[in-house]
Design an enzyme around this catalytic site. Structure first.
Site, PDB file in Angstrom:
ATOM      1  N   LYS A   1     -49.256  -7.821  19.637  1.00 25.77           N
ATOM      2  CA  LYS A   1     -49.343  -7.371  21.553  1.00 25.77           C
ATOM      3  C   LYS A   1     -49.334  -9.149  22.514  1.00 25.77           C
ATOM      4  O   LYS A   1     -48.967  -9.252  23.000  1.00 25.77           O
ATOM      5  CB  LYS A   1     -49.721  -6.318  21.673  1.00 25.77           C
ATOM      6  CG  LYS A   1     -49.357  -5.220  21.506  1.00 25.77           C
ATOM      7  CD  LYS A   1     -48.085  -4.988  22.670  1.00 25.77           C
ATOM      8  CE  LYS A   1     -47.598  -3.333  22.001  1.00 25.77           C
ATOM      9  NZ  LYS A   1     -46.382  -3.313  22.785  1.00 25.77           N
TER      10      LYS A   1
ATOM     11  N   SER B   1     -50.892   2.914  13.842  1.00 21.24           N
ATOM     12  CA  SER B   1     -49.491   2.506  13.294  1.00 21.24           C
ATOM     13  C   SER B   1     -48.946   0.802  12.201  1.00 21.24           C
ATOM     14  O   SER B   1     -47.843   1.567  11.706  1.00 21.24           O
ATOM     15  CB  SER B   1     -49.010   1.694  15.323  1.00 21.24           C
ATOM     16  OG  SER B   1     -49.638   0.660  14.899  1.00 21.24           O
TER      17      SER B   1
END
Lengths: 298, 95
Positions: A41, A258
């Site tokens: 991110k 994830s």
């Protein structure tokens, strides 16, 4: 080099310890957990903030506000501190203690939203606040901001292309905002139309794979483009947990849930590929922000 | 004994869109069984192959997370609220 310049150019790691059952097929993983904020991110946050500054939408000292399930919040908090901008983040209340602490350590404010409504609830709450006070905030709107996907179009995809010497045949990644998947595969397909995009999503609408969306049961991000998805692989939370543990214990890679989902999907999917295929996936964040999870079994 | 069960948004497609259900039971396990009996399609989402509550689902009785303090055997007083909270944000949910 400054903080922004430290984002990206991550190593592409071989997962040879896990690929004994798929000889002749390369499964590689982009080590995004090595970004300064500990996750992929950082790329999107950097791109959205620089885009906001360039367009005059983010003014010096202005408050940055967004909804996040955690990682984007950590990146925005870190970069807001660097820029001298206050940061307000809307998080589902069930975000992990580690994530909340990391955000607060950088000086950002957290507004907790109804955990039953998950990340959609946080998003709708921040929309209301921005509508009430439109001039007070810079709202990156990570789910709909093209600068999110462009970060991957302009950097992640090109790095993978160069690191594989143009040999990548499949890009396999889970989707949250879908910025990583959409931006990366869009550019890769431009470089070689034969490259396939394999999207990964949780097998159930109720899941524990942080930062990922079960698209049919949630608000679809504006960045989502089904036309770029060649195949879809569904992974259960149990499979993601199991692979996160294997990555830690067999590869020495402490990554998040994830990442476990991505690697599990990449291994499952690549088992059916022709010899010589090169599949690339994403190790999205560091496992250090999940230490309170019981699945590690320690 | 009736308790109110709050359904996460992710699962409301299986409960006819309802977010609050009144169910009978004295323990978390009894109430979850009653929920799955009423809406059988919820079963695979709440329970694993061994019939145990999925490990990433936290259960709150009132404001207390009972996952590690009683679990499915935890008592649920009459009139209390039971909340099923997915650890979707990677969270332990024990806040």
């Amino acid at each position: 080099m400054d903080l922004f310049e430290a984002v990206g150019n991550t190593p592409l790691l071989s997962l040879s310890q896990l690929t004994a059952k798929t000889p002749g097929i390369n499964v590689l993983a982009k080590a995004e957990f090595l970004n300064p904020g500990g996750s992929v991110k950082d790329r999107a946050a950097k791109s959205m903030l620089l885009d906001g500054l360039a367009k005059g939408r983010l003014k010096p000292g202005q408050t940055i506000i967004d909804a996040t399930s955690g990682n984007t919040g950590i990146s925005l908090a870190m970069m807001g501190a660097f820029l001298g901008c206050p940061v307000v983040l809307y998080l589902p209340a069930n975000a992990s203690r580690e994530r909340k602490s990391l955000i607060k350590i950088h000086g950002a404010e957290i507004i907790e939203t109804d955990p039953l409504e998950s990340s959609d609830g946080a998003y709708l709450a921040v929309l209301k606040e921005v509508e009430r006070n439109p001039d007070q905030y810079f709202f990156p709107d990570q789910y709909n901001n093209p600068a999110n996907a462009l970060a991957h179009y302009n950097t992640t995809a090109l790095e993978i292309w160069e690191q594989t010497g143009g040999r990548i045949t499949h890009f396999i990644s889970a989707m949250g905002t879908s910025g990583t998947f959409m931006g990366t595969i869009r550019r890769l397909k431009e470089l070689s139309p034969a490259i396939k995009g394999v999207a990964v999503e949780p097998s159930s609408p109720l899941h524990g794979i942080e930062g990922t969306k079960h698209m049919d049961s949630t608000i679809k991000p504006g960045l989502y483009d089904a036309a770029l998805i060649d195949e879809l692989v569904r992974i259960s939370t149990a499979e993601a947990y199991s692979m996160a543990k294997r990555l830690a214990r067999e590869c020495g890679l402490l990554t998040g849930i994830s990442s476990g989902a991505n690697v599990a999907a990449a291994l499952n999917y690549s088992a059916g590929l022709p010899q010589g295929s090169t599949a690339v996936t994403i190790l999205a964040d560091t496992g250090t922000r999940y230490l309170s999870e019981s699945f590690w079994g320690v | 004994m009736s308790v109110t069960v709050k359904i996460p948004a992710a699962l409301r497609a299986y409960t006819d869109g309802l977010s609050d259900l009144a169910l009978e039971g004295q323990t978390v396990g009894q109430i979850i069984d009653a929920l799955v009996e009423r809406y059988p399609d919820l079963g695979p989402h709440l329970k694993d192959d061994d019939g145990q509550l999925q490990s990433f689902v936290n259960v709150f009785v009132g404001s207390k997370n009972v996952k590690n303090s009683g679990g499915i055997l935890a008592a649920v007083p009459d009139g209390e609220t039971l909340m099923l909270v997915p650890a979707i944000a990677g969270g332990s949910g024990d806040n």
